[in-house]
Design a protein around this motif. Sequence first.
Motif, mmCIF file in Angstrom:
data_model
loop_
_atom_site.group_PDB
_atom_site.id
_atom_site.type_symbol
_atom_site.label_atom_id
_atom_site.label_comp_id
_atom_site.label_asym_id
_atom_site.label_seq_id
_atom_site.Cartn_x
_atom_site.Cartn_y
_atom_site.Cartn_z
ATOM 1 N N GLN A 104 0.816 -1.220 0.000
ATOM 2 C CA GLN A 104 0.000 0.000 0.000
ATOM 3 C C GLN A 104 0.849 1.269 0.000
ATOM 4 O O GLN A 104 0.315 2.367 -0.086
ATOM 5 C CB GLN A 104 -0.912 0.022 1.229
ATOM 6 N N GLY A 105 2.146 1.110 0.151
ATOM 7 C CA GLY A 105 3.015 2.285 0.233
ATOM 8 C C GLY A 105 2.837 3.049 1.524
ATOM 9 O O GLY A 105 3.056 4.255 1.574
ATOM 10 N N VAL A 110 3.241 3.817 8.700
ATOM 11 C CA VAL A 110 3.025 2.694 9.609
ATOM 12 C C VAL A 110 4.200 1.724 9.542
ATOM 13 O O VAL A 110 4.574 1.122 10.550
ATOM 14 C CB VAL A 110 1.683 1.993 9.322
ATOM 15 N N LEU A 111 4.819 1.576 8.369
ATOM 16 C CA LEU A 111 6.029 0.762 8.276
ATOM 17 C C LEU A 111 7.122 1.317 9.179
ATOM 18 O O LEU A 111 7.899 0.561 9.754
ATOM 19 C CB LEU A 111 6.540 0.702 6.831
ATOM 20 N N GLY A 112 7.154 2.633 9.320
ATOM 21 C CA GLY A 112 8.133 3.284 10.192
ATOM 22 C C GLY A 112 7.931 2.958 11.662
ATOM 23 O O GLY A 112 8.822 3.197 12.474
ATOM 24 N N HIS A 114 9.659 -6.799 -5.551
ATOM 25 C CA HIS A 114 9.208 -7.433 -6.786
ATOM 26 C C HIS A 114 7.687 -7.584 -6.843
ATOM 27 O O HIS A 114 7.115 -7.694 -7.921
ATOM 28 C CB HIS A 114 9.889 -8.793 -6.955
ATOM 29 N N TYR A 115 7.039 -7.593 -5.708
ATOM 30 C CA TYR A 115 5.586 -7.751 -5.675
ATOM 31 C C TYR A 115 4.862 -6.431 -5.405
ATOM 32 O O TYR A 115 3.759 -6.212 -5.907
ATOM 33 C CB TYR A 115 5.174 -8.781 -4.619
ATOM 34 N N ALA A 116 5.459 -5.573 -4.599
ATOM 35 C CA ALA A 116 4.813 -4.326 -4.205
ATOM 36 C C ALA A 116 5.207 -3.162 -5.106
ATOM 37 O O ALA A 116 4.643 -2.083 -4.989
ATOM 38 C CB ALA A 116 5.154 -3.989 -2.755
ATOM 39 N N GLY A 117 6.184 -3.389 -5.972
ATOM 40 C CA GLY A 117 6.659 -2.327 -6.852
ATOM 41 C C GLY A 117 7.930 -1.699 -6.311
ATOM 42 O O GLY A 117 8.147 -1.615 -5.103
ATOM 43 N N TRP A 118 8.779 -1.294 -7.244
ATOM 44 C CA TRP A 118 10.084 -0.782 -6.854
ATOM 45 C C TRP A 118 10.006 0.484 -6.000
ATOM 46 O O TRP A 118 10.735 0.598 -5.007
ATOM 47 C CB TRP A 118 10.943 -0.559 -8.098
ATOM 48 N N PRO A 119 9.139 1.445 -6.310
ATOM 49 C CA PRO A 119 9.061 2.629 -5.435
ATOM 50 C C PRO A 119 8.667 2.279 -3.992
ATOM 51 O O PRO A 119 9.234 2.822 -3.045
ATOM 52 C CB PRO A 119 8.006 3.506 -6.108
#
Length: 138
Positions: A72-73, A77-79, A105-110
């Motif tokens: 989800q980018g 929350v990842l922080g 590879h699954y969530a996208g490079w950015p």
Amino acid sequence: MSDEKTGKFDGLPEARARGLRKMEQVYGFDMTDGTGDFFRYTADHLFGDVWQRPGLSDRDRRLLLIGLLAGQGAADVLGIQVPAAHAAGELDDAALREIVVFLSHYAGWPNGARLNSIVEETIAKAARKAARAAEKRD
């Protein structure tokens, strides 16, 4: 962080106290009671019930959550989740770095790049903290 010594959750309903204790364990920092329906559902249901169900370990839940958040980018929350997982010993440096490669590879490079920044910052902060602790012992 534990309220057993301080009794800071005394007087709260058991579901709330149970949820707040789990929130502290999962997040790795002190929690206080909150207000409103959103906080009630978060503390009482999500952490008081869902995070405590049998069948998955906290590490399993954390891996699923990190994958979802990366997809989800959700760097904010990842922080919180990545440093908490590292500090709790659920995911070490090598595992975090492998997660970055896999999820990119699954969530996208950015999204992977944002996760990588969080992972490397987490590892660097932990290394600095360990070095300071070692210096104090010497």
